[in-house]
Design a protein around this motif. Structure first.
Motif, mmCIF file in Angstrom:
data_model
loop_
_atom_site.group_PDB
_atom_site.id
_atom_site.type_symbol
_atom_site.label_atom_id
_atom_site.label_comp_id
_atom_site.label_asym_id
_atom_site.label_seq_id
_atom_site.Cartn_x
_atom_site.Cartn_y
_atom_site.Cartn_z
ATOM 1 N N LEU A 1 66.084 4.647 -8.163
ATOM 2 C CA LEU A 1 66.763 5.354 -7.086
ATOM 3 C C LEU A 1 67.354 6.689 -7.551
ATOM 4 O O LEU A 1 67.909 7.431 -6.732
ATOM 5 C CB LEU A 1 67.881 4.476 -6.513
ATOM 6 N N ASP A 2 67.263 6.971 -8.842
ATOM 7 C CA ASP A 2 67.795 8.211 -9.428
ATOM 8 C C ASP A 2 69.307 8.292 -9.245
ATOM 9 O O ASP A 2 69.852 9.328 -8.865
ATOM 10 C CB ASP A 2 67.110 9.444 -8.821
ATOM 11 N N TYR A 3 69.997 7.177 -9.553
ATOM 12 C CA TYR A 3 71.447 7.128 -9.448
ATOM 13 C C TYR A 3 72.059 7.160 -10.852
ATOM 14 O O TYR A 3 71.655 6.365 -11.721
ATOM 15 C CB TYR A 3 71.918 5.841 -8.756
ATOM 16 N N PRO A 4 73.040 8.033 -11.091
ATOM 17 C CA PRO A 4 73.744 8.009 -12.385
ATOM 18 C C PRO A 4 74.466 6.674 -12.567
ATOM 19 O O PRO A 4 75.118 6.175 -11.645
ATOM 20 C CB PRO A 4 74.738 9.170 -12.269
ATOM 21 N N LEU A 5 74.345 6.104 -13.760
ATOM 22 C CA LEU A 5 74.958 4.815 -14.074
ATOM 23 C C LEU A 5 75.777 4.977 -15.353
ATOM 24 O O LEU A 5 75.277 5.461 -16.360
ATOM 25 C CB LEU A 5 73.881 3.745 -14.266
ATOM 26 N N GLU A 6 77.058 4.604 -15.289
ATOM 27 C CA GLU A 6 77.943 4.756 -16.441
ATOM 28 C C GLU A 6 78.680 3.451 -16.721
ATOM 29 O O GLU A 6 78.917 2.651 -15.812
ATOM 30 C CB GLU A 6 78.958 5.881 -16.220
ATOM 31 N N LEU A 7 79.046 3.289 -17.988
ATOM 32 C CA LEU A 7 79.804 2.121 -18.420
ATOM 33 C C LEU A 7 80.968 2.581 -19.289
ATOM 34 O O LEU A 7 80.780 3.367 -20.225
ATOM 35 C CB LEU A 7 78.910 1.161 -19.217
ATOM 36 N N HIS A 8 82.178 2.123 -18.948
ATOM 37 C CA HIS A 8 83.359 2.331 -19.780
ATOM 38 C C HIS A 8 83.980 0.962 -20.016
ATOM 39 O O HIS A 8 84.249 0.219 -19.057
ATOM 40 C CB HIS A 8 84.360 3.258 -19.095
ATOM 41 N N SER A 9 84.228 0.638 -21.277
ATOM 42 C CA SER A 9 84.713 -0.707 -21.579
ATOM 43 C C SER A 9 85.555 -0.703 -22.847
ATOM 44 O O SER A 9 85.331 0.099 -23.771
ATOM 45 C CB SER A 9 83.525 -1.667 -21.744
ATOM 46 N N LYS A 10 86.549 -1.579 -22.869
ATOM 47 C CA LYS A 10 87.365 -1.809 -24.053
ATOM 48 C C LYS A 10 87.455 -3.312 -24.291
ATOM 49 O O LYS A 10 87.696 -4.081 -23.349
ATOM 50 C CB LYS A 10 88.767 -1.225 -23.872
ATOM 51 N N VAL A 11 87.275 -3.699 -25.529
ATOM 52 C CA VAL A 11 87.311 -5.119 -25.871
ATOM 53 C C VAL A 11 88.695 -5.687 -25.543
ATOM 54 O O VAL A 11 89.722 -5.123 -25.924
ATOM 55 C CB VAL A 11 86.983 -5.321 -27.363
ATOM 56 N N LYS B 1 90.151 -5.704 -22.743
ATOM 57 C CA LYS B 1 90.773 -5.043 -21.594
ATOM 58 C C LYS B 1 89.916 -5.127 -20.337
ATOM 59 O O LYS B 1 90.433 -5.201 -19.227
ATOM 60 C CB LYS B 1 91.036 -3.569 -21.923
ATOM 61 N N GLY B 2 88.601 -5.090 -20.491
ATOM 62 C CA GLY B 2 87.725 -5.143 -19.332
ATOM 63 C C GLY B 2 86.710 -4.018 -19.330
ATOM 64 O O GLY B 2 86.603 -3.238 -20.288
ATOM 65 N N SER B 3 85.953 -3.929 -18.233
ATOM 66 C CA SER B 3 84.871 -2.955 -18.131
ATOM 67 C C SER B 3 84.875 -2.308 -16.750
ATOM 68 O O SER B 3 85.374 -2.886 -15.780
ATOM 69 C CB SER B 3 83.511 -3.633 -18.367
ATOM 70 N N ILE B 4 84.301 -1.094 -16.704
ATOM 71 C CA ILE B 4 84.106 -0.390 -15.441
ATOM 72 C C ILE B 4 82.653 0.073 -15.387
ATOM 73 O O ILE B 4 82.216 0.837 -16.247
ATOM 74 C CB ILE B 4 85.031 0.840 -15.316
ATOM 75 N N PHE B 5 81.915 -0.401 -14.403
ATOM 76 C CA PHE B 5 80.548 0.050 -14.164
ATOM 77 C C PHE B 5 80.573 0.994 -12.954
ATOM 78 O O PHE B 5 81.123 0.638 -11.902
ATOM 79 C CB PHE B 5 79.619 -1.129 -13.896
ATOM 80 N N SER B 6 79.982 2.176 -13.119
ATOM 81 C CA SER B 6 80.024 3.202 -12.067
ATOM 82 C C SER B 6 78.625 3.612 -11.653
ATOM 83 O O SER B 6 77.762 3.842 -12.507
ATOM 84 C CB SER B 6 80.789 4.438 -12.567
ATOM 85 N N VAL B 7 78.429 3.712 -10.338
ATOM 86 C CA VAL B 7 77.153 4.162 -9.769
ATOM 87 C C VAL B 7 77.450 5.225 -8.716
ATOM 88 O O VAL B 7 78.338 5.027 -7.878
ATOM 89 C CB VAL B 7 76.379 2.993 -9.119
ATOM 90 N N GLU B 8 76.727 6.343 -8.766
ATOM 91 C CA GLU B 8 76.900 7.401 -7.772
ATOM 92 C C GLU B 8 75.730 7.383 -6.791
ATOM 93 O O GLU B 8 74.573 7.421 -7.197
ATOM 94 C CB GLU B 8 77.002 8.770 -8.438
ATOM 95 N N VAL B 9 76.071 7.343 -5.495
ATOM 96 C CA VAL B 9 75.083 7.223 -4.421
ATOM 97 C C VAL B 9 75.257 8.393 -3.453
ATOM 98 O O VAL B 9 76.394 8.780 -3.162
ATOM 99 C CB VAL B 9 75.262 5.875 -3.680
ATOM 100 N N PRO B 10 74.168 8.977 -2.945
ATOM 101 C CA PRO B 10 74.301 10.097 -2.006
ATOM 102 C C PRO B 10 75.059 9.716 -0.739
ATOM 103 O O PRO B 10 74.959 8.599 -0.245
ATOM 104 C CB PRO B 10 72.844 10.460 -1.684
ATOM 105 N N VAL B 11 75.822 10.672 -0.224
ATOM 106 C CA VAL B 11 76.555 10.481 1.031
ATOM 107 C C VAL B 11 75.565 10.429 2.192
ATOM 108 O O VAL B 11 74.570 11.160 2.215
ATOM 109 C CB VAL B 11 77.568 11.625 1.245
#
Length: 588
Positions: free
Chosen positions: A413-423, A425-435
């Motif tokens: 789908l050509d969507y940027p996918l990012e991961l931020h995580s700390k052992v 503490k937890g994780s954040i998965f991010s996806v950007e989708v067109p408006v």
């Protein structure tokens, strides 16, 4: 590597030895201007000679500093342009000074000094062809000005012999230019061939590694699938044996629930394998539409509410009503896998689903307070079979395809996918989708207005060459009050239809049948037999082969992967029958 990169690399690799040579020969190049000053001392204004000498020595010193800095820096072809430009400017400067010397230090009344200047200019001009071999602009800004200055000086003499020399110098200048250009082309073509050959070798090595990784991945699939599929199968056999010996209705009901859980576990594993196969086969085509992301997240929250509650976790949605432009089914699959992953690795706290506008995109995030992912493992988090330490109370481990499917769907789908995580503490998965467009996303979500169907003797044709599957399908559909005609081949189905004088309302066929037939051909043959291309057809398959999946995709028929949940099958049948059933035959 594209054409621009190849040219950059050729120029870079050609000039690397030239920079080294300029640095090594810096001392000897100072002897030439000093010799000029000594020879011309009694013939030219001495202050002019000394001023010119200082300017030349300054240029040579600056070039030495430049080439030394180049030697010490980590220069590569992508950042070498600024160094090449600096070297070119140095050559422009020194070439201009030598052109001035050739023109200004020419002594008309002293033949020995004339010969000295002529010899010097020809030597410097022609000798700079070697610089042009590395990079042609170096010859243009150094050798050409020197020879041009000598040519102009001859022309100003105004005599016939010097006019002849002008013609000869013009010929020499053109010849040297042609020679420098051909020599440069020859050197660059050889370097291009070498670089392209090295690039091809590298690509072959990368391809070989990818193939090896693919073979290794397939081996891991077989090994992992063999292990993980054996677990529910083993449990299933034990539950069935226990069910045979059970005399208590309550105990039988409990065993049936356990059997259903084992079947659900198997279905999830097969679904994951099927999804990876479809993505590998490139048969997944996005169907974009406008829909409300807040409503989508709310439905996903409701779907996972029971699982979160069972683990005593909070599952919260924070999103305003806003439209996105995406494939709703694929985006939901991405988010569903992320939510499942978050719940699986979260022991306490909860999972938060958010969506907020960022100019032309909607940023969708899945936050969790789980165990987190180590920094060194985050790059591998989206690879197949990558699983973190599983909590001791977590039984639904899967094949480790969840995040791999997320990555592949985001790439599709050509969507940027990012991961931020700390052992810890937890994780954040991010996806950007067109408006999307708000007006186009106004879809009715109230299911009360959706029609429901009843069988009322509708005829469903089933074709499957596996007799166990055929009998099970016939039994299930008959329990739903359908009139079922089932056979293992197209020929037998056609014979039964002629005997029964029934027209099929829906055709269910296995994709792979015995012999040369397949489900696509079987459905099309029955449609042709009744002269109705609109008879609904559904393919059911256990195959994950790339060619077969592509063939099914191109047919336009609905493809269902075995094993299929009865509730899902019923929903699919409902959808296909309601699309062709007259309104008077539909109950609401």
């Amino acid at each position: 590597m594209n054409e621009t990169e190849i040219e950059q690399r050729i120029t870079f690799e050609a000039l690397v030895p030239h920079f080294e040579k300029m640095r090594e020969w810096a001392f000897f190049t100072t002897l030439v201007p000093i010799t000029v000053v000594v020879v011309m001392w009694s013939q030219v204004d001495q202050w002019m000679l000394l001023g010119w000498l200082l300017l030349v020595l300054a240029g040579i010193g600056a070039r030495f500093v430049l080439t030394t800095a180049y030697h010490r820096q980590a220069v590569h072809y992508q950042n070498a342009r600024k160094w090449h430009v600096r070297l070119l400017m140095m050559s422009v400067y020194l070439g201009g000074l030598w052109a001035i010397a050739v023109f200004a230090f020419y002594v008309p009344d002293s033949p020995p000094h004339q010969i000295f200047i002529i010899t010097l200019s020809v030597t410097l001009g022609v000798g700079s062809i070697t610089s042009g071999t590395y990079w042609l602009p170096l010859y243009f800004v150094y050798g050409v000005p020197i020879l041009t200055a000598l040519l102009i000086r001859f022309a100003l003499m105004g005599t016939l012999p010097f006019a002849a020399l002008v013609l000869m110098m013009m010929f020499a200048l053109l010849a040297s230019f042609s020679f420098a250009k051909k020599l440069n082309m020859l050197v660059r073509s050889e370097m291009r061939l070498r670089l392209e050959s090295a690039d091809m070798t590298h690509k072959l090595e990368v391809k070989s590694e990818e193939l090896q990784d693919a073979v290794y991945a397939k081996s891991r699939i077989l090994a992992t699938a063999s292990h993980d599929l054996r677990q529910p199968l083993h449990a299933l056999s034990l539950f069935i044996d226990a069910l045979k010996q059970s005399d208590s209705p309550a105990e039988s009901a409990r065993i049936f629930r356990r059997i259903d859980l084992s079947m659900e576990s198997m279905r999830k594993l097969f679904d994951a394998l099927f999804d990876m196969s479809r993505l590998d086969a490139n048969v997944v085509q996005p169907e974009l539409s406008h829909f409300d992301i807040a409503q989508c997240l709310a439905e996903l929250r409701d779907e996972f509410a029971a699982k979160a509650e069972k683990k005593q976790l909070r599952l919260i949605v924070h999103a305003r009503s806003d439209a996105v432009w995406s494939d709703q089914a694929l985006l939901e699959r991405i988010l569903r896998n992320l939510i499942e992953n978050a719940l699986r690795y979260t022991r306490s706290g909860g999972v938060l689903l958010t969506a907020r506008r960022r100019k032309a995109t909607i940023l969708i995030q899945v936050w969790d307070t789980g165990i987190g992912i180590p920094q060194e493992s985050q790059n591998k988090a989206f690879a197949e079979f990558q699983q973190l330490e599983r909590p001791s109370d977590e039984q639904d481990q899967g094949l480790g395809f969840g995040l791999a499917i997320v990555r592949r769907l985001c790439n599709l789908l050509d969507y940027p996918l990012e991961l931020h995580s700390k052992v810890g503490k937890g994780s954040i998965f991010s996806v950007e989708v067109p408006v999307g467009e708000i007006a186009s996303s106004q879809v009715q979500h109230d299911g009360s207005n959706k029609p429901s169907w009843h069988a009322s003797g509708q005829c469903i044709v089933v074709i499957d060459d596996d007799m166990n599957v055929l009998n099970a399908m016939e039994t299930l559909l008959a329990s739903w009050q359908f009139d079922v005609i089932a056979a293992p081949s197209l020929t037998e189905i056609q014979d039964q239809l002629r005997t029964s004088d029934r027209r099929p309302d829906l055709i269910l066929s296995d994709l792979s049948l015995n012999g040369a037939d397949n489900g696509i051909e079987a459905i099309n043959s029955l449609r042709n037999q009744y002269g109705d291309p609109g008879i609904p057809g559904i393919l059911i398959t256990g195959s994950t082969g790339t060619e077969q999946l592509k063939l099914a995709e191109e047919s336009g028929l609905k493809l269902v992967q075995k094993p299929v949940r009865p509730a899902s099958l019923r929903s699919i049948i409902q959808h296909h029958l309601s699309a062709t059933t007259p309104l008077s035959d539909v109950t609401v």
